[in-house]
Design a protein around this motif. Structure first.
Motif, PDB file in Angstrom:
ATOM      1  N   THR A  43       0.716  -1.275  -0.013  1.00 16.12           N
ATOM      2  CA  THR A  43       0.069   0.027   0.099  1.00 16.12           C
ATOM      3  C   THR A  43       0.900   1.091  -0.091  1.00 16.12           C
ATOM      4  OG1 THR A  43      -1.838  -1.309   1.169  1.00 16.12           O
ATOM      5  CG2 THR A  43      -1.762   1.154   1.270  1.00 16.12           C
ATOM      6  N   ALA A  44       1.945   1.126   0.764  1.00 13.53           N
ATOM      7  CA  ALA A  44       2.931   2.298   0.729  1.00 13.53           C
ATOM      8  C   ALA A  44       3.729   2.490  -0.173  1.00 13.53           C
ATOM      9  CB  ALA A  44       3.702   2.149   1.979  1.00 13.53           C
ATOM     10  N   GLY A  45       3.764   1.549  -1.293  1.00  9.59           N
ATOM     11  CA  GLY A  45       4.764   1.588  -2.485  1.00  9.59           C
ATOM     12  C   GLY A  45       5.962   1.090  -2.160  1.00  9.59           C
ATOM     13  N   LYS A  46       6.224   0.266  -1.395  1.00  7.81           N
ATOM     14  CA  LYS A  46       7.398  -0.122  -0.741  1.00  7.81           C
ATOM     15  C   LYS A  46       7.818  -1.805  -1.126  1.00  7.81           C
ATOM     16  CE  LYS A  46       9.029   3.878   0.586  1.00  7.81           C
ATOM     17  NZ  LYS A  46      10.192   4.573  -0.271  1.00  7.81           N
ATOM     18  N   LEU A  47       6.912  -2.378  -1.858  1.00  5.19           N
ATOM     19  CA  LEU A  47       7.134  -3.588  -2.357  1.00  5.19           C
ATOM     20  C   LEU A  47       7.240  -3.765  -3.689  1.00  5.19           C
ATOM     21  CD1 LEU A  47       7.122  -6.191  -0.325  1.00  5.19           C
ATOM     22  CD2 LEU A  47       4.945  -6.462  -1.015  1.00  5.19           C
ATOM     23  N   GLU A  48       8.645  -4.405  -4.205  1.00  7.96           N
ATOM     24  CA  GLU A  48       8.809  -4.347  -5.411  1.00  7.96           C
ATOM     25  C   GLU A  48       9.028  -5.690  -5.819  1.00  7.96           C
ATOM     26  OE1 GLU A  48      11.981  -1.910  -6.721  1.00  7.96           O
ATOM     27  OE2 GLU A  48      11.688  -0.371  -4.899  1.00  7.96           O
ATOM     28  N   MET A  49       7.899  -6.375  -6.314  1.00 14.42           N
ATOM     29  CA  MET A  49       7.860  -7.939  -6.794  1.00 14.42           C
ATOM     30  C   MET A  49       8.127  -8.297  -8.165  1.00 14.42           C
ATOM     31  SD  MET A  49       4.716  -8.929  -4.127  1.00 14.42           S
ATOM     32  CE  MET A  49       4.871 -10.873  -4.802  1.00 14.42           C
ATOM     33  N   ASP A  50       8.541  -7.289  -8.867  1.00 13.49           N
ATOM     34  CA  ASP A  50       8.726  -7.881 -10.301  1.00 13.49           C
ATOM     35  C   ASP A  50       9.757  -8.793 -10.305  1.00 13.49           C
ATOM     36  OD1 ASP A  50       6.558  -6.577 -11.213  1.00 13.49           O
ATOM     37  OD2 ASP A  50       7.441  -4.759 -12.225  1.00 13.49           O
TER      38      ASP A  50
ATOM     39  N   ASP B 102       5.226 -21.138  -3.722  1.00 14.27           N
ATOM     40  CA  ASP B 102       3.760 -21.259  -3.312  1.00 14.27           C
ATOM     41  C   ASP B 102       3.454 -20.692  -1.990  1.00 14.27           C
ATOM     42  OD1 ASP B 102       3.504 -22.438  -5.880  1.00 14.27           O
ATOM     43  OD2 ASP B 102       3.793 -24.667  -4.982  1.00 14.27           O
ATOM     44  N   ALA B 103       4.387 -20.124  -1.279  1.00 12.37           N
ATOM     45  CA  ALA B 103       4.336 -19.853   0.231  1.00 12.37           C
ATOM     46  C   ALA B 103       4.138 -18.413   0.238  1.00 12.37           C
ATOM     47  CB  ALA B 103       5.349 -20.265   0.973  1.00 12.37           C
ATOM     48  N   ILE B 104       4.472 -17.705  -0.876  1.00 13.76           N
ATOM     49  CA  ILE B 104       4.188 -16.451  -0.892  1.00 13.76           C
ATOM     50  C   ILE B 104       2.713 -16.011  -0.748  1.00 13.76           C
ATOM     51  CG2 ILE B 104       4.516 -14.207  -2.126  1.00 13.76           C
ATOM     52  CD1 ILE B 104       6.810 -15.501  -3.693  1.00 13.76           C
ATOM     53  N   PRO B 105       2.159 -15.371   0.164  1.00 12.74           N
ATOM     54  CA  PRO B 105       0.879 -15.080   0.482  1.00 12.74           C
ATOM     55  C   PRO B 105       0.186 -14.205  -0.617  1.00 12.74           C
ATOM     56  CG  PRO B 105       2.091 -13.683   1.876  1.00 12.74           C
ATOM     57  CD  PRO B 105       3.051 -14.803   1.211  1.00 12.74           C
ATOM     58  N   PRO B 106      -1.042 -14.160  -1.040  1.00 11.80           N
ATOM     59  CA  PRO B 106      -1.595 -12.974  -1.764  1.00 11.80           C
ATOM     60  C   PRO B 106      -1.625 -11.783  -1.028  1.00 11.80           C
ATOM     61  CG  PRO B 106      -3.450 -14.705  -0.571  1.00 11.80           C
ATOM     62  CD  PRO B 106      -2.019 -15.204  -0.667  1.00 11.80           C
ATOM     63  N   ILE B 107      -1.015 -10.886  -1.588  1.00 18.16           N
ATOM     64  CA  ILE B 107      -0.634  -9.557  -1.123  1.00 18.16           C
ATOM     65  C   ILE B 107      -1.652  -8.450  -1.797  1.00 18.16           C
ATOM     66  CG2 ILE B 107       1.151  -8.120  -0.625  1.00 18.16           C
ATOM     67  CD1 ILE B 107       3.114 -10.171  -0.891  1.00 18.16           C
ATOM     68  N   SER B 108      -2.460  -8.144  -0.935  1.00 15.80           N
ATOM     69  CA  SER B 108      -3.357  -6.933  -1.510  1.00 15.80           C
ATOM     70  C   SER B 108      -2.825  -5.491  -1.214  1.00 15.80           C
ATOM     71  CB  SER B 108      -4.635  -6.992  -1.251  1.00 15.80           C
ATOM     72  OG  SER B 108      -4.727  -7.283   0.417  1.00 15.80           O
ATOM     73  N   GLY B 109      -3.609  -4.575  -1.192  1.00 15.02           N
ATOM     74  CA  GLY B 109      -2.999  -3.535  -0.739  1.00 15.02           C
ATOM     75  C   GLY B 109      -3.225  -1.973  -1.849  1.00 15.02           C
ATOM     76  N   LEU B 110      -3.427  -2.727  -3.243  1.00  8.31           N
ATOM     77  CA  LEU B 110      -3.614  -1.848  -4.352  1.00  8.31           C
ATOM     78  C   LEU B 110      -4.834  -2.362  -5.108  1.00  8.31           C
ATOM     79  CD1 LEU B 110      -0.030  -1.370  -5.636  1.00  8.31           C
ATOM     80  CD2 LEU B 110      -1.331   0.246  -4.215  1.00  8.31           C
ATOM     81  N   ARG B 111      -5.325  -1.482  -5.972  1.00 10.23           N
ATOM     82  CA  ARG B 111      -6.504  -1.780  -6.740  1.00 10.23           C
ATOM     83  C   ARG B 111      -6.184  -3.333  -7.882  1.00 10.23           C
ATOM     84  NH1 ARG B 111      -9.567   2.713  -9.861  1.00 10.23           N
ATOM     85  NH2 ARG B 111     -10.767   0.995 -10.492  1.00 10.23           N
ATOM     86  N   GLY B 112      -6.762  -4.009  -7.665  1.00 17.47           N
ATOM     87  CA  GLY B 112      -6.872  -5.155  -8.816  1.00 17.47           C
ATOM     88  C   GLY B 112      -6.674  -6.436  -7.831  1.00 17.47           C
TER      89      GLY B 112
END
Length: 269
Positions: free
Chosen positions: A94-101, A164-174
């Motif tokens: 949500t804070a824009g501090k996660l870069e998962m690409d 597979d253990a990475i949880p579904p991370i929301s916080g943004l639209r979509g």
């Protein structure tokens, strides 16, 4: 001392998660239950200092080491630590501090002194009993998922389980995010089978090739996972595995990952 070990911003996220205390079976009040925040302070004290549970200073913390161990057991069985980690990852996104690409993955050996599950002869420590920490991080080194295996398990065996253990991370639209676009790894992950599995999941493998000379250039991106291991092993209880129960050591690992995420979140706010 409780406020130093469990600051307000950590406690306000943990407070709704622990299981409800068991109902009293007798009319007599008995011993007063130690508050969850005080018990969590005992857990964090052991995690940071690396002391034995019996050496927790009850007069300073407010609870004994036995109480801290039992509360760690109860919270681990209730799944508190993965939920806390997922909550903080959501706040970071949500804070824009996660870069998962771009994500990186690696494993690190530790010595296991008391045996138990997920212990095996370590190939880098003269076949002494050991375990392995496996972690997958984002481009900034934020831990997304962590696991524990025996010291004789190959790193590549945890590639798909960690994804597979990475949880579904929301916080943004979509839709919530749970997969990277590119995965960086060292030569230990260079197997055609796993490259195909990554492509099948829509993930581009960026893996150094075995037998190729050093200097592939992947270190410019992959070094963050090594720094994350340094962050994790600043928690002295994680440098050597003392817990015979693998689930409790896994719980301490997940709590450490949550504290690392909270530190990054503080910088963003």
């Amino acid at each position: 001392m409780t406020d130093d070990l469990v600051p307000d911003d950590l406690w306000e996220r943990v407070a709704p998660l622990p299981p409800a205390p068991p109902a009293r079976r007798h009319r007599s009040p008995g011993r007063v239950r130690v508050p969850d925040r005080v018990a969590l302070a005992g857990i964090v004290y052991v995690l940071r200092k690396g002391v034995a549970w019996r050496d927790v200073p009850a007069m300073l913390i407010g609870c004994s080491g036995v109480t801290g161990w039992r509360r760690l057991r109860d919270c681990t069985q209730a799944g508190v630590w993965p939920r806390l980690h997922q909550l903080l990852l959501t706040e970071l996104r949500t804070a824009g501090k996660l870069e998962m690409d771009d994500c990186a993955i690696d494993g690190s050996h530790i010595r296991a002194l008391k045996g138990g599950r997920h212990v095996g002869p370590s190939p880098v420590d003269r076949a002494r009993p050991g375990s392995k920490h496996h972690v997958i991080v984002d481009r900034q080194g934020t831990p997304l998922a962590v696991s524990l295996t025996g010291g004789n398990r190959h790193d590549v065996t945890q590639l798909i389980p960690l994804l597979d253990a990475i949880p579904p991370i929301s916080g943004l639209r979509g839709r919530p995010r749970s997969r990277p676009k590119r995965l960086f790894a060292d030569r230990g992950y260079d197997f055609d089978k796993y490259r195909r599995l990554l492509w099948k999941r829509g993930i581009k493998p960026v893996i150094a090739q075995r037998g190729a000379p050093h200097g592939s250039g992947l270190g410019r991106t992959r070094w963050v996972v090594e720094r994350t291991f340094a962050w994790l092993h600043q928690f002295k209880r994680l440098r050597i595995r003392y817990e015979r129960r693998a689930d409790l050591h896994q719980g301490l690992l997940e709590l450490a990952c949550s504290i690392i995420c909270l530190r990054r979140l503080r910088k963003a706010l």
